[in-house]
Write an enzyme that holds these catalytic residues in place. Structure first.
Site, PDB file in Angstrom:
ATOM      1  N   ASP A  33      -3.633   3.048  14.351  1.00 20.87           N
ATOM      2  CA  ASP A  33      -2.821   3.669  13.311  1.00 20.87           C
ATOM      3  C   ASP A  33      -3.379   5.055  13.038  1.00 20.87           C
ATOM      4  O   ASP A  33      -4.193   5.569  13.812  1.00 20.87           O
ATOM      5  CB  ASP A  33      -2.742   2.799  12.055  1.00 20.87           C
ATOM      6  CG  ASP A  33      -4.076   2.686  11.312  1.00 20.87           C
ATOM      7  OD1 ASP A  33      -5.063   3.337  11.720  1.00 20.87           O
ATOM      8  OD2 ASP A  33      -4.118   1.939  10.321  1.00 20.87           O
ATOM      9  N   ARG A  46       0.840  -1.200   0.000  1.00 16.34           N
ATOM     10  CA  ARG A  46       0.000   0.000   0.000  1.00 16.34           C
ATOM     11  C   ARG A  46       0.877   1.252   0.000  1.00 16.34           C
ATOM     12  O   ARG A  46       1.532   1.553   0.998  1.00 16.34           O
ATOM     13  CB  ARG A  46      -0.942   0.027   1.209  1.00 16.34           C
ATOM     14  CG  ARG A  46      -1.808   1.301   1.232  1.00 16.34           C
ATOM     15  CD  ARG A  46      -2.985   1.204   2.200  1.00 16.34           C
ATOM     16  NE  ARG A  46      -2.597   1.202   3.587  1.00 16.34           N
ATOM     17  CZ  ARG A  46      -3.473   1.284   4.607  1.00 16.34           C
ATOM     18  NH1 ARG A  46      -4.776   1.378   4.352  1.00 16.34           N
ATOM     19  NH2 ARG A  46      -3.049   1.250   5.861  1.00 16.34           N
TER      20      ARG A  46
END
Length: 569
Positions: A470, A184
């Site tokens: 996160d 990603r």
């Protein structure tokens, strides 16, 4: 000096001694510190490829970001997101994406994490079907983290990666059977200020994609992709025009490499509210390169607040109450499944953020049961796979999916979800239900400061209160505090009639900073970046205009330039 796999991944600029310069093509300047290992990926040829991508697509990226700003102005003026009448023919047309590569037909459980060396090895060995190696929300994008990540992935694709944990005197290596690797890159909005192209900072995602693809496409296709690949996850998109740019990037990369069109495959995270109205269009633009969509549910909640920041009638309750049982969240998941299966690609479920509670077996089992229930809901709804934040969750999640799916690799042809065809725009934006509490305000504040303090010191994936946090969950904390402050909401769940004001928030910040100091200890608190994180987080929560992203502001605090690190030889 060369920094090799025998050393910890956690590198700071004080441990790196420049011994040379990067050789760069015309118009490219590398401002990050020179490290011999990084020169393996920052080759002249690789940088020339990245520069070519930047020059070809920079204007289109700038235009796409301006379109985002224009959409935000419409929403702030009272407008609502919805399906685009101009692309109705795409939504109603009978078309499918290219057939799935056999190598990734089965994606029942995927694990995600940053591109740190030990993490890469453990995730590939975890027993998951896929590892999504993350340059985005799970990574603090310091120069060292990004370039070390590129080196780690190159070693992983080549099968040579190892890590010596000196504290445990243990060497980590890859098993014979490993998860399939997806990567990603960062979102379109994030710059890479350590690499300048024609006098401007490079686009972060083109650096991430370009370096990884250039060095690894041939080996990956031979060893992992069975003739396909590399494979990617694409984050933070809001409109199909952004997917079209990615499709063109893929086509250019394939042409450069001399491989077939459609070799590169990607899953798009549907993690912004505007994107849920563009799912067919996004798949259509990527139809030769798509392997599905994913419910990026934490960022989706963040995007709901951001999209409706000018709508005082759409205030979120405590973030712990905004789960998949909320009507707008369930509708989003159901429509994603229907859309993906109609177009012949995977519909991936959301993140299980729990981490094992090793010192409390009872609490650990209760947490695992919550995970099982969530994953049972996903597989019964029709999802083809799901995400886990920790290897310890994989056996339980795999068992749920295998028990309900049997031996089939996915549910694309089994579960069509035609009932979701009746979902309306109102279903997708229905106001969430629930109460707001002082504990919700405190938790937002504490998590936001904790996370940002870690991010500023190089860690982007942070275990907090038995969850892996996160940037997405930190963003929810930030924008919800901002929303509650802007509209002076009543904390109606406490029954005391207290409203959120700057004065109240100031007291909460002081008290939560004291709690953080008690939790981490005085020495660690004083050595860390907690005070700096508190200033940034507080400023963003109290700003008159909501910043688009927490990390855009904080990024300036981790950029370290070394202007003499590159030269055209």
């Amino acid at each position: 000096m060369a920094i090799r796999g025998m050393m910890s991944d956690r590198i700071t600029t004080t441990t790196l001694i420049p011994m040379g310069i990067y050789e760069v093509p015309e118009g490219v300047e590398v401002r990050g510190m020179f490290v011999q290992d990084f020169a393996r990926v920052l080759t002249r040829e690789a940088l020339e490829f990245v520069a070519g991508l930047e020059r070809e697509f920079r204007r289109r990226i700038i235009y796409a970001l301006e379109c985002r700003r224009e959409a935000k102005r419409r929403y702030n003026d009272g407008g609502l997101p919805g399906f685009d009448p101009a692309t109705r023919f795409v939504r109603e047309g009978e078309w499918t994406c290219a057939a799935l590569p056999p190598a990734v037909a089965d994606r029942k459980v995927e694990i995600t994490g940053p591109v740190e060396r030990k993490m890469v090895i453990n995730a590939l060995n975890s027993g998951a079907k896929v590892f999504m190696a993350d340059f985005e929300d799970a990574l603090s994008p310091s120069w060292e983290n990004l370039m070390r990540g590129q080196v780690n992935l190159k070693d992983a694709v080549e099968g040579t990666i190892s890590f010596h944990d000196k504290a445990r005197n243990r060497v980590y290596k890859l098993n014979d059977q490993t998860a399939k690797l997806f990567v990603r890159p960062r979102g379109w909005h994030l710059p890479e200020n350590h690499i300048h192209i024609d006098g401007q900072p490079a686009t972060g995602c083109l650096v991430d994609f370009g370096l990884y693809f250039f060095h690894n496409h041939a080996t990956f296709r031979r060893t992992q992709g069975a003739g396909f690949g590399p494979f990617f996850y694409l984050p933070k998109m809001e409109h199909s025009r952004e997917a079209k740019i990615w499709n063109c990037v893929f086509e250019r990369a394939e042409k450069m490499a001399g491989i077939e069109n459609g070799s590169i495959r990607a899953t798009v995270l549907i993690e912004t509210l505007p994107a849920v109205f563009q799912m067919d269009e996004i798949l259509y633009e990527l139809r030769d390169h798509s392997v599905g969509l994913n419910c990026g549910r934490w960022d989706y909640i963040f995007s709901y607040v951001k999209t409706f920041q000018g709508h005082p009638d759409r205030l979120l309750p405590d973030r712990v109450l905004v789960g998949m049982t909320q009507h707008f969240m369930r509708s989003y998941s159901d429509l994603l499944i229907r859309t993906c299966h109609r177009r012949g690609v995977h519909a991936m479920g959301g993140m299980a953020a729990q981490i094992p509670i090793r010192d409390d077996p009872v609490a650990n089992e209760a947490a695992l049961e919550l995970v099982r229930k969530d994953k049972l809901r996903e597989v019964r709804a029709g999802h083809d796979g799901t995400w886990a934040a920790h290897p310890g969750l994989i056996p339980a999640i795999m068992e749920v999916f295998q028990n309900n799916m049997g031996n089939i690799p996915n549910q694309i042809h089994k579960v069509k979800r035609e009932d979701a065809a009746n979902l309306t725009e109102q279903d997708l934006i229905q106001k969430p239900r629930g109460v707001r509490t002082m504990e919700g305000l405190r938790l937002n504040t504490r998590v936001g400061i904790h996370y940002l303090a870690a991010w500023l010191t190089g860690t982007g994936s942070v275990p907090l209160y038995n969850l892996m946090e996160d940037a997405a969950t930190a963003e929810i904390s930030r924008v919800q505090n901002w929303q509650w402050l802007k509209y002076g909401v009543e904390l109606d769940g406490d029954g005391l009639g207290v409203h959120v004001t700057r004065e109240l928030f100031g007291r909460v910040v002081e008290e939560e900073m004291e709690r953080i100091e008690r939790e981490v200890g005085k020495e660690r608190f004083n050595k860390g970046m907690y005070k700096e994180a508190c200033k940034i987080f507080t400023r963003q929560c109290t700003a008159p205009i909501l910043d688009d992203f927490l990390t855009l502001d904080a990024y300036n605090h981790i950029v370290v330039h070394h202007p003499k690190a590159s030269s055209r030889l």
